[in-house]
Design a protein around this motif. Structure first.
Motif, PDB file in Angstrom:
ATOM      1  N   GLU A   1      -6.307  -5.700   9.528  1.00 55.11           N
ATOM      2  CA  GLU A   1      -5.970  -5.608   8.508  1.00 55.11           C
ATOM      3  C   GLU A   1      -6.089  -3.853   8.606  1.00 55.11           C
ATOM      4  O   GLU A   1      -5.498  -3.350   7.644  1.00 55.11           O
ATOM      5  N   ARG A   2      -7.305  -3.499   8.197  1.00 58.23           N
ATOM      6  CA  ARG A   2      -7.723  -2.256   7.942  1.00 58.23           C
ATOM      7  C   ARG A   2      -7.053  -1.045   8.920  1.00 58.23           C
ATOM      8  O   ARG A   2      -6.416  -0.338   7.890  1.00 58.23           O
TER       9      ARG A   2
ATOM     10  N   ARG B   1       1.115  -1.262  -0.133  1.00 61.15           N
ATOM     11  CA  ARG B   1      -0.249  -0.059  -0.119  1.00 61.15           C
ATOM     12  C   ARG B   1       1.250   0.702   0.163  1.00 61.15           C
ATOM     13  O   ARG B   1       0.556   1.840  -0.498  1.00 61.15           O
ATOM     14  N   ALA B   2       1.535   0.955   1.131  1.00 66.14           N
ATOM     15  CA  ALA B   2       2.558   2.352   1.018  1.00 66.14           C
ATOM     16  C   ALA B   2       3.491   2.830  -0.406  1.00 66.14           C
ATOM     17  O   ALA B   2       3.903   3.527  -1.070  1.00 66.14           O
ATOM     18  N   SER B   3       3.463   1.546  -0.972  1.00 64.40           N
ATOM     19  CA  SER B   3       4.815   1.887  -1.880  1.00 64.40           C
ATOM     20  C   SER B   3       3.439   1.770  -3.401  1.00 64.40           C
ATOM     21  O   SER B   3       3.699   2.563  -4.355  1.00 64.40           O
TER      22      SER B   3
ATOM     23  N   THR C   1      -0.584   2.750   7.847  1.00 65.64           N
ATOM     24  CA  THR C   1       0.114   3.264   6.789  1.00 65.64           C
ATOM     25  C   THR C   1      -0.104   4.257   6.247  1.00 65.64           C
ATOM     26  O   THR C   1       0.763   5.124   5.452  1.00 65.64           O
ATOM     27  N   GLU C   2      -1.552   4.618   5.236  1.00 60.02           N
ATOM     28  CA  GLU C   2      -1.939   5.721   4.604  1.00 60.02           C
ATOM     29  C   GLU C   2      -1.735   6.980   5.166  1.00 60.02           C
ATOM     30  O   GLU C   2      -1.436   8.264   4.747  1.00 60.02           O
TER      31      GLU C   2
ATOM     32  N   LEU D   1       1.111  11.549   5.375  1.00 59.00           N
ATOM     33  CA  LEU D   1       1.515  13.106   6.223  1.00 59.00           C
ATOM     34  C   LEU D   1       0.983  14.388   5.551  1.00 59.00           C
ATOM     35  O   LEU D   1       1.161  15.244   5.461  1.00 59.00           O
ATOM     36  N   SER D   2      -0.635  14.348   7.283  1.00 60.22           N
ATOM     37  CA  SER D   2      -1.043  15.509   6.472  1.00 60.22           C
ATOM     38  C   SER D   2      -0.472  17.220   7.443  1.00 60.22           C
ATOM     39  O   SER D   2       0.192  16.494   8.397  1.00 60.22           O
TER      40      SER D   2
END
Length: 159
Positions: A85-86, A41-43, A92-93, A98-99
């Motif tokens: 997992e969610r 997901r990060a990738s 991760t997101e 980062l905001s």
């Protein structure tokens, strides 16, 4: 287009230490459990073709179902992921994008309800690590599949 440098050769000592850090993370149970989803997901978010390629192959070798890999980008809408997992995907997101306000307290509390202190800390180090690898490989345009032989990824049967 001019070929970019191979950071692993140019900064061999630092690259080896960063790789050792990544290998140390894999000793943690929570990392072994969620590694493939988090790194993929990060990738994806970071647009790292090399890492997306690598982590899909690693996940397939580890026995991950193909449909779940396709659903990682739409995990919120998919019924294929557990609450744990969610939470890991949401964390991760949040850390990858980062905001200006940082990580929201509501998200933090939701993630904390799924993980122990140590697990959350370990997962955070994994997100830090994959974001570092993404940035290196995006910066130097590492070709997808170029490390398959070194990491045994040809076993995935995805070329």
């Amino acid at each position: 287009m001019r070929e970019r440098l191979n950071y692993f050769d140019v900064s061999a000592g630092l690259s080896r230490q960063f790789l050792d850090f990544s290998h140390a993370l894999n000793e943690k149970a929570v990392i072994r459990e969620l590694h493939d989803l988090i790194t993929l997901r990060a990738s994806q978010i970071n647009g790292c073709a090399f890492c997306v390629d690598m982590h899909v192959k690693q996940a397939r070798i580890a026995g991950e179902r193909e449909l779940r890999l396709h659903h990682v980008t739409v995990w919120r809408e998919s019924g294929l992921f557990s609450a744990r997992e969610r939470a890991a995907l949401a964390w991760t997101e949040a850390l990858t994008t980062l905001s200006a306000q940082g990580v929201d307290d509501t998200l933090y509390e939701a993630v904390r309800s799924q993980f122990s202190d140590e697990e959350l800390s370990d997962l955070t180090f994994l997100v830090v690590g994959i974001n570092g690898w993404n940035r290196l490989n995006v910066a130097f345009r590492t070709p997808p599949g170029s490390a398959d032989a070194a990491f045994g990824l040809e076993r995935a049967g995805l070329s």
